[in-house]
Design a protein around this motif. Structure first.
Motif: not given
Length: 413
Positions: A10, A42, A46-47, A49-50, A73-74, A77
């Protein structure tokens, strides 16, 4: 021409500029004549946040739907990296985990990889493309999206390297290799050119955050050649995790590295009736709650009772106490108590197999600093001690010094 699997975490893809930097690295590998498969995480943060979004909707998110959310997330990317490669003239194609497909069991949010269908990947490689695959995710037998748990992108990369019989799996991160210990604690810590798989497995299990333990286990099972490198700077060859002992060394260093883990809590069950089956009742109740137990000590029985101590992750401390207070009523133990201000410090080294007195040196060094050892755990190539958390940095520094880990090993000739 070699086939290389590169994994970028990340931090390595945390901004658009860093994604462009990854694209340049991949392009360079292609220019060197290698086929490249890229696995990405991600973007950093981001992870989390999700996960936070999911918890705003539902206090305990439905695991299947949480995996659907987390897998996005991924997906972002891989698309951005493919675009970045296209923009510099490199033919690339991105895939989610379910498109490949990375086939897993049905354990949502902590799935394990069962198999990988690599046909689409090989077809694109043969066509001269760079293949970009979303790490951390797969698909189960019900065609539901699954995720592999924290750090799962490392596991994805190693599994793909195994399936493709890649020449090397390169894990790019924000450090330039595996160090004798955390350089933030011991500035004199030295980057290792090579480390054995067994040592890396111990270090990963004991708190080293460089590689996720499941990825190391996977590498060991399928003999995947692993290398840890920095994605943020060009700093040499990183650290190779190898399966062959270095025959050029005069003698294996007694200790190769020091790991520490703050995520520890000690549980004490005192006055346990000294009868068969007590350990099973205590640890069985903890296991039923899916709580992992690490170090275990049972004292010699006296006057018909014994004391039982073990460690659990700090996040499970209160839950464990609550469970055992109920067990206490059943088995008639005198007291259940604990301490969540402890940490584990471990020394690891293949050389322990042939060097005597390593443990006594460790204990003597800590005693000189008035550091009390609460629990001890050993294996063929490691010694772990549980101590007060306030002594973590001091213990790590003095052990690093006494075992001379700042010095390069002596080579033959």
């Amino acid at each position: 021409m070699a086939l290389i699997v590169q994994k970028y975490g990340g931090t390595s893809v945390g901004t658009v500029e860093r994604i462009k930097n990854v694209a340049r690295r991949v392009a360079q590998a292609r220019a060197n004549g290698d086929d490249v498969v890229v696995v990405v995480s991600a973007m950093s943060g981001e992870t989390n946040r999700l996960v936070a979004l999911a918890h705003e909707i539902q206090e305990k998110p439905n695991p299947r739907e949480l995996d659907v959310v987390l897998s996005t997330g991924e997906q972002v990317t891989i698309g951005l990296l493919a675009m970045a490669l296209h923009s510099i003239g490199v033919d690339a194609k991105s895939y989610t985990g379910w498109q490949v497909a990375v086939k897993t069991d049905c354990a949502h949010t902590k799935a394990r990889i069962d198999a990988i269908d690599e046909i689409r990947i090989r077809t694109d490689i043969n066509a001269g493309k760079v293949v970009i695959i979303a790490g951390f995710q797969g698909v189960n037998a019900n065609n539901d999206i699954t995720t592999l748990g924290r750090g799962g992108s490392d596991t994805s990369a190693v599994a793909l390297a195994a399936a493709l019989k890649a020449d090397e799996c390169q894990i790019y991160t924000d450090v330039d290799g595996v160090y004798t210990t955390d350089p933030r604690v011991v500035p004199e810590a030295r980057r290792l050119n090579t480390i054995s798989f067994e040592e890396m497995l111990e270090l990963a299990s004991l708190g080293s955050k460089v590689l996720q333990i499941r990825s190391v286990e996977f590498a060991g099972k399928y003999k995947v050649r692993l290398r840890v490198l920095s994605s943020l700077e060009n700093s040499g060859n990183g650290t190779l995790i190898t399966f062959e002992e270095d025959q050029n060394m005069m003698e294996h260093a007694a200790v190769s590295g020091i790991a520490f883990d703050k995520n520890q809590a000690r549980i004490n069950v005192r006055g346990v009736p000294d009868t068969p089956g007590m350990a099973s009742l205590i640890l069985g109740a903890v296991a039923d709650a899916n709580i992992e137990v690490d170090m275990i000590i049972q004292n010699v029985g006296s006057a018909g009772t014994t004391d039982f101590s073990f460690t659990v992750p700090r996040s499970d401390y209160q839950n464990t106490l609550d469970i055992l207070h109920e067990v206490q009523k059943t088995i008639g133990a005198r007291e259940v108590c604990g301490d969540d201000t402890v940490c584990k410090v471990s020394i690891v080294g293949m050389g322990m197999r042939s060097h005597v007195g390593i443990a006594s040196t460790m204990f003597r060094t800590l005693a000189k600093e008035n550091i009390n050892i609460q629990m001890i755990s050993t294996s063929e190539i490691k010694v772990s001690v549980l101590i007060d958390e306030k002594y973590l940095e001091l213990a790590t520094r003095v052990l690093h010094q006494v075992f001379e880990l700042d010095k390069e090993p002596i080579k033959k000739g």
